[in-house]
Design a protein around this motif. Structure first.
Motif, PDB file in Angstrom:
ATOM      1  N   SER A 193     -12.654   5.988  -7.527  1.00 32.97           N
ATOM      2  CA  SER A 193     -12.115   4.821  -6.736  1.00 32.97           C
ATOM      3  C   SER A 193     -12.469   3.707  -7.595  1.00 32.97           C
ATOM      4  O   SER A 193     -13.359   3.699  -8.345  1.00 32.97           O
ATOM      5  N   SER A 250      -4.064   7.064  -3.562  1.00 30.57           N
ATOM      6  CA  SER A 250      -3.898   5.787  -2.611  1.00 30.57           C
ATOM      7  C   SER A 250      -4.129   4.539  -3.252  1.00 30.57           C
ATOM      8  O   SER A 250      -4.898   4.335  -4.390  1.00 30.57           O
ATOM      9  N   ASN A 251      -3.145   3.648  -3.304  1.00 29.80           N
ATOM     10  CA  ASN A 251      -3.314   2.104  -3.812  1.00 29.80           C
ATOM     11  C   ASN A 251      -3.066   0.905  -2.730  1.00 29.80           C
ATOM     12  O   ASN A 251      -1.906   1.065  -2.087  1.00 29.80           O
ATOM     13  N   THR A 252      -3.893   0.222  -2.887  1.00 31.06           N
ATOM     14  CA  THR A 252      -3.584  -0.993  -1.979  1.00 31.06           C
ATOM     15  C   THR A 252      -3.898  -2.511  -2.617  1.00 31.06           C
ATOM     16  O   THR A 252      -4.625  -2.607  -3.475  1.00 31.06           O
ATOM     17  N   ALA A 303       0.905  -1.206  -0.060  1.00 32.10           N
ATOM     18  CA  ALA A 303      -0.106  -0.179   0.108  1.00 32.10           C
ATOM     19  C   ALA A 303       0.926   1.248  -0.007  1.00 32.10           C
ATOM     20  O   ALA A 303       2.015   1.402   0.559  1.00 32.10           O
ATOM     21  N   TYR A 304       0.444   2.302  -0.692  1.00 32.10           N
ATOM     22  CA  TYR A 304       1.119   3.557  -0.603  1.00 32.10           C
ATOM     23  C   TYR A 304      -0.001   4.750  -0.725  1.00 32.10           C
ATOM     24  O   TYR A 304      -1.061   4.515  -1.337  1.00 32.10           O
ATOM     25  N   ASN A 305       0.310   6.007  -0.259  1.00 28.63           N
ATOM     26  CA  ASN A 305      -0.283   7.146  -0.293  1.00 28.63           C
ATOM     27  C   ASN A 305       0.420   8.370  -0.710  1.00 28.63           C
ATOM     28  O   ASN A 305       1.622   8.332  -0.101  1.00 28.63           O
ATOM     29  N   GLY A 329       0.467  12.573  -1.653  1.00 28.97           N
ATOM     30  CA  GLY A 329      -0.696  13.502  -1.667  1.00 28.97           C
ATOM     31  C   GLY A 329       0.080  14.968  -2.011  1.00 28.97           C
ATOM     32  O   GLY A 329       1.408  15.047  -1.749  1.00 28.97           O
ATOM     33  N   LYS A 348      -4.551  13.666  -4.035  1.00 29.07           N
ATOM     34  CA  LYS A 348      -4.179  12.395  -3.295  1.00 29.07           C
ATOM     35  C   LYS A 348      -4.426  11.338  -3.965  1.00 29.07           C
ATOM     36  O   LYS A 348      -5.444  11.178  -4.860  1.00 29.07           O
ATOM     37  N   GLN A 390      -7.874   1.112  -5.707  1.00 28.67           N
ATOM     38  CA  GLN A 390      -7.119   2.652  -6.098  1.00 28.67           C
ATOM     39  C   GLN A 390      -8.107   3.570  -5.789  1.00 28.67           C
ATOM     40  O   GLN A 390      -9.334   3.532  -6.085  1.00 28.67           O
ATOM     41  N   GLN A 391      -7.740   4.881  -5.296  1.00 31.37           N
ATOM     42  CA  GLN A 391      -8.578   5.995  -5.199  1.00 31.37           C
ATOM     43  C   GLN A 391      -7.702   7.323  -5.379  1.00 31.37           C
ATOM     44  O   GLN A 391      -6.786   7.313  -5.055  1.00 31.37           O
ATOM     45  N   TYR A 392      -8.355   8.035  -5.924  1.00 26.62           N
ATOM     46  CA  TYR A 392      -7.909   9.330  -6.531  1.00 26.62           C
ATOM     47  C   TYR A 392      -8.888  10.541  -6.312  1.00 26.62           C
ATOM     48  O   TYR A 392     -10.050  10.416  -6.367  1.00 26.62           O
TER      49      TYR A 392
END
Length: 294
Positions: free
Chosen positions: A283, A217-219, A188-190, A192, A215, A252-254
């Motif tokens: 997402s 994020s990815n898991t 996982a990484y974030n 921003g 921002k 995944q979320q943007y």
């Protein structure tokens, strides 16, 4: 000093009157055996009902009852229903001993020479005697369990006394055992970033500012689980079956946020401020399950 005593009495008496309780035991009239999981209902004079059930010793209790007249009703499979009116307006702690009789209408023409013990507690296990419960020929084990007091069978799960049963034994032998082993990993990484721009005009108090925030994020996770089922029968040797399961999860979320502000000085004591906000979020979720029979 007399005033203090009167004040204390005025506070203590109402509390004492409200601290009513009712407890008791339910047993078989002929064998004196405790009846487990009998349904106990207490109905107030206003028609309000409270429910509980007897424990392994046939004991039940109702606490914090309002003073008044109540109707006590107790039912148990294969027994005549019990009903009694109780006055709980004077005695703070009332204890009763209830003896219930078997209902001959449910026994039909069967001559009962003796009644087998229905349930027995051994350690942390509750043991039921299947011979003490009558079911129709060809009935399944689920039908037998549903006859036992305090047992609920629903949706493939079994509950006893409100708790889910983890293992069922038949003559001390389990009918199914499952062993599992699993391991997994997650990445996982974030990320921003924020950006802010502000402009001041020549006129005092007039400004324009813009703030941008982004921002990402990815898991990414993988889980591997191995299952080993051992099936026991009463007449055959145990059979085993095993399979593996792989589960992959991707999330995944943007997101993007903006904030635009404008200020204008109207007077020395009055300022105008206008603002506009906007946000955007996207997402994606992806789940995969793969089962391999071994």
């Amino acid at each position: 000093m007399a005033k203090i005593i009167l004040i204390l009495v005025s506070w203590v008496l109402p509390l004492a009157l409200m601290a009513q309780s009712l407890s008791g035991t339910v047993t078989d009239k002929s064998t004196k055996e405790s009846l487990i999981s009998a349904t106990v209902q207490l109905i107030s004079s206003e028609g309000k009902s409270s429910y509980t059930s007897t424990d392994l010793n046939g004991f039940f209790q109702f606490k914090k009852l309002q003073p008044g007249t109540y109707t006590l009703q107790i039912t148990y499979v294969g027994y005549k229903a019990y009903k009694e009116k109780l006055d709980l307006s004077t005695k703070q702690q009332r204890q009763v001993k209830i003896e219930m009789s078997e209902d001959a209408r449910l026994l039909g023409e069967v001559s009962v020479q003796g009644r087998a013990t229905r349930a027995e507690q051994k350690g942390d296990s509750l043991m039921y005697n299947a011979e003490a419960f009558q079911v129709m020929m060809g009935s399944s084990a689920e039908d037998l369990l549903a006859k036992m007091p305090g047992i609920v069978v629903e949706g493939g799960t079994i509950q006893a006394q409100g708790e889910q049963v983890q293992k069922v034994l038949v003559d001390g032998i389990t009918d199914n055992e499952t062993e599992t082993s699993s391991f997994g990993k997650n990445n996982a990484y974030n990320v921003g970033a924020d950006l802010m721009l502000r402009h001041r005009f020549l006129k005092e108090g007039r400004t324009l500012s813009l703030m941008l925030s982004g921002k990402m994020s990815n898991t990414d996770g993988d889980t591997y689980t191995d299952y080993l089922n051992t099936l026991y029968g009463l007449e055959i040797s145990p059979a085993t079956e095993s399979y593996s399961q792989w589960k992959q999860t991707l999330n995944q979320q943007y997101s993007l946020r903006s904030n635009l502000n404008y200020t204008e000085k109207l007077t020395d004591n009055l300022q105008l401020q206008l603002g506009y906000k906007m946000s955007y979020t996207d997402s994606e979720n992806d789940k995969k399950h793969i089962i391999t029979l071994l």
